[in-house]
Scaffold this motif. Structure first.
Motif, short mmCIF file in Angstrom:
data_model
loop_
_atom_site.label_atom_id
_atom_site.label_comp_id
_atom_site.label_asym_id
_atom_site.label_seq_id
_atom_site.Cartn_x
_atom_site.Cartn_y
_atom_site.Cartn_z
N PRO A 290 0.82 -1.16 0.29
CA PRO A 290 -0.33 -0.09 -0.21
C PRO A 290 1.04 1.26 0.27
N ALA A 291 2.03 1.32 0.74
CA ALA A 291 2.82 2.62 -0.09
C ALA A 291 3.80 2.73 -1.05
N ASN A 292 4.17 2.03 -1.47
CA ASN A 292 5.11 2.08 -2.60
C ASN A 292 4.40 1.65 -3.79
N GLY A 293 3.55 0.62 -3.80
CA GLY A 293 3.24 0.00 -5.26
C GLY A 293 4.09 -1.09 -5.35
N GLU A 294 5.04 -1.76 -4.93
CA GLU A 294 5.45 -3.04 -5.07
C GLU A 294 4.75 -4.59 -4.45
N THR A 295 5.07 -4.78 -5.68
CA THR A 295 4.81 -6.23 -5.70
C THR A 295 4.83 -7.30 -4.83
N LEU A 296 4.73 -8.38 -3.79
CA LEU A 296 5.28 -8.74 -3.28
C LEU A 296 4.92 -9.80 -3.04
N SER A 297 5.32 -11.33 -3.04
CA SER A 297 5.26 -12.55 -3.06
C SER A 297 5.58 -13.52 -1.32
N ILE A 298 5.20 -13.19 -0.78
CA ILE A 298 5.46 -13.62 0.70
C ILE A 298 4.95 -15.08 1.02
N GLN A 299 5.95 -16.41 0.75
CA GLN A 299 5.38 -17.75 1.16
C GLN A 299 6.10 -18.25 2.50
N ALA A 300 4.93 -18.79 2.98
CA ALA A 300 4.77 -19.58 4.16
C ALA A 300 5.30 -21.57 4.12
N PRO A 301 7.02 -21.31 5.21
CA PRO A 301 6.48 -22.59 4.66
C PRO A 301 6.11 -23.64 6.32
N MET A 302 5.75 -24.75 5.64
CA MET A 302 4.91 -25.84 5.79
C MET A 302 4.94 -25.70 6.90
N ASP A 303 4.86 -26.71 8.29
CA ASP A 303 5.73 -27.07 9.66
C ASP A 303 5.90 -28.48 9.05
N GLN A 304 6.97 -28.61 10.85
CA GLN A 304 7.30 -30.52 10.39
C GLN A 304 5.74 -31.61 10.42
N GLN A 305 4.54 -31.20 10.79
CA GLN A 305 4.09 -32.28 10.87
C GLN A 305 2.62 -32.90 9.36
N LEU A 306 3.24 -31.08 8.77
CA LEU A 306 3.09 -31.53 7.71
C LEU A 306 3.94 -32.08 6.74
N ARG A 307 5.27 -31.13 6.22
CA ARG A 307 6.32 -32.12 6.06
C ARG A 307 6.66 -33.42 6.50
N HIS A 308 6.68 -33.97 7.58
CA HIS A 308 6.87 -35.20 7.42
C HIS A 308 5.95 -36.34 6.74
N CYS A 309 4.52 -35.98 6.81
CA CYS A 309 3.43 -36.44 6.14
C CYS A 309 4.20 -36.96 5.19
N LEU A 310 3.77 -35.82 4.05
CA LEU A 310 4.29 -35.51 2.88
C LEU A 310 5.57 -36.55 1.87
N GLN A 311 6.60 -36.82 2.90
CA GLN A 311 7.49 -37.31 3.28
C GLN A 311 7.36 -38.44 3.05
N VAL A 312 5.97 -39.19 4.49
CA VAL A 312 6.04 -40.90 4.13
C VAL A 312 5.12 -41.05 3.31
N LEU A 313 4.57 -40.24 2.66
CA LEU A 313 3.36 -40.59 1.44
C LEU A 313 4.22 -40.85 0.29
N ARG A 314 5.35 -40.31 0.23
CA ARG A 314 6.36 -40.55 -0.88
C ARG A 314 7.54 -41.79 -1.01
N GLN A 315 7.72 -41.99 -0.33
CA GLN A 315 8.12 -43.10 0.48
C GLN A 315 7.75 -44.73 -0.13
N GLN A 316 6.31 -43.64 0.51
CA GLN A 316 5.41 -45.42 -0.31
C GLN A 316 4.76 -45.09 -1.20
#
Length: 320
Positions: A290-316
């Motif tokens: 809102p102040a300078n008009g710059e386009t910002l793209s912010i990402q949030a990493p998943m927590d350990q529980q979500l990452r571990h779930c995907l890791q197990v599914l990939r291994q399976q």
């Protein structure tokens, strides 16, 4: 009973506070006070602006002096002070971006965005405790309590209004990651289904697809396939309550560990991965500063529980 306000207070309206209705100003100022009580003290003339009575719809201007009377509210089940301090301290590590205008935080699953409905602590209360010098901190949007990910907070009223306008104009992009049941069909890219919200006697909100509901649209994209599950990116175009969760269910693919719209058998299968929470994560937010008009793209990493779930599914998947 608990007294939040022991004495009469006088508030001088600043640029950031000007333009809002007196009832909304009081609701923000008197956290935890029921709306009915706010309207009652305004109607009875206990709230004064420049020593005069006003109606609830009065819009504040710079320089107004607002008299706020003592307000008594029923005592709630409070979180112990030590627990609150721990939660406030934990928020520091969750901050993704901050400047003089706004703050973005990676909200943990299980934490409400604000206190209320029996909860005395939320992200916004924690941030106010973390930034006591900040005169204005307000949520730009909300996330369900069990949804993790990016949450935006405005530090100035002008910023809040600007970001709300981006939401109204649908120029702000929000992307979520969700793990859903089954094999999402490649051709299912957009779900446009009206959503109707019902509030049960218990106060619980339940949303369903109904022709009498509000127009709602979510775009979906397949990110990764697993045996019996699909990781999808969900981008809501509208912002209805539980929109992604109900649209995913409407497509025949409920989200993992959704306690309202989910599938218990699917959840039991995923429990072996260590997953115990709703697999819905606000992953990315793209907007114009809102102040300078710059386009910002912010990402949030998943927590350990979500990452571990995907890791197990990939291994399976590799073993098959």
């Amino acid at each position: 009973m608990k007294t939040d306000n022991l004495t009469v207070q006088f508030a001088n309206i600043t640029d950031d506070e000007a333009g809002q209705r007196i009832d909304n100003f009081l609701l923000a100022r008197l956290k935890g006070v029921p709306k009915s009580l706010i309207y009652r003290i305004v109607r009875k003339g206990e709230v004064r602006v420049n020593k005069g009575r006003v109606k609830a719809e009065y819009k504040l201007v710079v320089g107004d002096v607002v008299r706020i009377p003592p307000v008594r509210v029923a005592e709630r089940n409070e979180v112990p002070v030590s627990a609150k301090l721990d939660k406030v301290a934990a928020l520091v590590d969750c901050i993704l971006y901050e400047d003089d205008h706004l703050l973005l935080i990676n909200k943990p699953s299980g934490t409400a965005v604000h206190g209320g409905s029996g909860l005395s602590f939320g992200v916004i209360e924690g941030l106010r405790a973390l930034r006591p010098q900040a005169r204005f901190l307000e949520l730009v949007h909300r996330l369900d309590r069990d949804t993790s990910g990016i949450l935006m907070v405005a530090k100035k009223r002008s910023v809040l209004l600007s970001l709300h306008e981006q939401l109204r104009q649908k120029t702000m992009q929000k992307d979520y990651l969700a793990l859903v049941r089954g094999e999402w069909q490649s051709h299912c890219k957009v779900i446009s289904a009206p959503l109707l919200k019902n509030i049960l006697q218990s106060g619980e909100r339940i949303v369903r697809v109904d022709s009498a509901g509000k127009p709602s649209e979510t775009r979906f994209k397949i990110e990764e396939r697993f045996a019996g599950a699909t990781l999808v990116k969900a981008s809501p175009i509208t912002g209805r309550t539980h929109q992604i969760r109900v649209h995913a269910l409407h497509a025949g693919h409920p989200i993992a560990f959704d306690d309202r719209y989910g599938d218990t058998q699917f959840d039991r299968q995923l429990a072996a991965t260590g997953l115990q929470r709703l697999f819905l994560h606000a992953n990315m937010l793209r907007f114009q500063h809102p102040a300078n008009g710059e386009t910002l793209s912010i990402q949030a990493p998943m927590d350990q529980q979500l990452r571990h779930c995907l890791q197990v599914l990939r291994q399976q998947a590799q073993k098959r």
